[in-house]
Design an enzyme around this catalytic site. Structure first.
Site, mmCIF file in Angstrom:
data_model
loop_
_atom_site.group_PDB
_atom_site.id
_atom_site.type_symbol
_atom_site.label_atom_id
_atom_site.label_comp_id
_atom_site.label_asym_id
_atom_site.label_seq_id
_atom_site.Cartn_x
_atom_site.Cartn_y
_atom_site.Cartn_z
ATOM 1 N NE ARG A 86 8.331 2.981 -9.283
ATOM 2 C CZ ARG A 86 8.943 2.037 -8.610
ATOM 3 N NH1 ARG A 86 8.334 0.893 -8.415
ATOM 4 N NH2 ARG A 86 10.145 2.217 -8.138
ATOM 5 N NE ARG A 96 8.781 3.392 -3.527
ATOM 6 C CZ ARG A 96 9.930 2.929 -4.042
ATOM 7 N NH1 ARG A 96 9.993 1.782 -4.635
ATOM 8 N NH2 ARG A 96 11.020 3.629 -3.900
ATOM 9 C CG ASP A 99 8.137 -1.115 -5.450
ATOM 10 O OD1 ASP A 99 8.663 -1.300 -6.555
ATOM 11 O OD2 ASP A 99 8.779 -0.973 -4.395
ATOM 12 C CG ASP A 101 9.862 -5.271 -5.345
ATOM 13 O OD1 ASP A 101 10.243 -4.613 -6.331
ATOM 14 O OD2 ASP A 101 9.801 -4.804 -4.189
HETATM 15 N N1 ROI Z 1 8.016 0.475 3.227
HETATM 16 C C1 ROI Z 1 6.911 -0.256 3.390
HETATM 17 N N2 ROI Z 1 6.326 -0.321 4.602
HETATM 18 N N3 ROI Z 1 6.352 -0.949 2.364
HETATM 19 C C2 ROI Z 1 6.898 -0.921 1.111
HETATM 20 O O1 ROI Z 1 6.363 -1.563 0.190
HETATM 21 C C3 ROI Z 1 8.066 -0.179 0.901
HETATM 22 N N4 ROI Z 1 8.662 -0.125 -0.318
HETATM 23 C C4 ROI Z 1 9.782 0.551 -0.523
HETATM 24 C C5 ROI Z 1 10.466 1.315 0.576
HETATM 25 C C6 ROI Z 1 10.622 2.759 0.147
HETATM 26 C C7 ROI Z 1 11.843 0.698 0.815
HETATM 27 N N5 ROI Z 1 9.741 1.258 1.825
HETATM 28 C C8 ROI Z 1 8.611 0.531 1.993
HETATM 29 O O2 ROI Z 1 10.338 0.544 -1.721
#
Ligand code: ROI
Length: 163
Positions: A86, A96, A99, A101
């Site tokens: 990343r 990315r 991610d 979270d």
């Molecule tokens: N959009 C989708 N569909 N899935 C994600 O995991 C995701 N993650 C993000 C942003 C860029 C907001 N958009 C996303 O961080």
């Protein structure tokens, strides 16, 4: 003695073979110290939230049982993100590789510069709520809202469960 906490992790990727990135991340989550991967959802394909000139995302939710406190867990997740290549860009909401979270940590409510619990996306994002409900349909948020009701209220347009 520290007791075990139940933690819901949101996974997302839209670069460098996203399905592979999510599968690798699930393996990495299962190797975290004093943590076990309890279950995870199917993989979902979703259209991007934010700028539309980026590939579709692959999303999933994992359930961890852990003795790691929230901020230590956050650091561990960032280490996994970095190991999987990343690169943090200037563009907000850009594409990315990975991610990770923390969506929910038991019933904790927390707000500081590094971490907000529950994650704000839990209240409205289809790509969080659909896989989350697959793992825990009866889950109730700290404010008393049921994730299942939140899921029913959000549009399923642009999200597809992969076989
Ligand atoms: N959009 C989708 N569909 N899935 C994600 O995991 C995701 N993650 C993000 C942003 C860029 C907001 N958009 C996303 O961080």
């Amino acid at each position: 003695m520290t007791t075990c906490s139940t933690v819901y992790i949101g996974l997302g990727s839209n670069l460098d073979n996203p399905i592979y990135q999510i599968q690798q991340a699930l393996l990495a989550l299962d190797t975290l110290p004093i943590t076990s991967l309890s279950t995870h959802s199917a993989l979902y394909q979703s259209t991007p939230l934010g700028p539309q000139n980026q590939p579709d995302y692959i999303n999933a939710v994992a359930v961890l049982i852990t003795k790691l406190p929230p901020l230590i867990l956050l650091t561990e997740l960032q280490t996994i993100e970095n190991k999987q290549g990343r690169i943090r860009h200037i563009q907000r909401w850009g594409p990315r590789t990975l991610d990770l979270d923390i969506l929910l940590y038991d019933n904790k409510q927390l707000q500081n510069t590094r971490l907000t619990l529950p994650h704000p996306g839990v209240y409205e994002r289809a790509f969080v709520l659909y896989p989350l409900c697959e793992c825990a349909p009866d889950l109730v948020l700290p404010d008393g809202q049921r994730v299942y009701d939140l899921m029913l209220r959000c549009s399923a347009i642009g999200i597809k469960r992969l076989k």
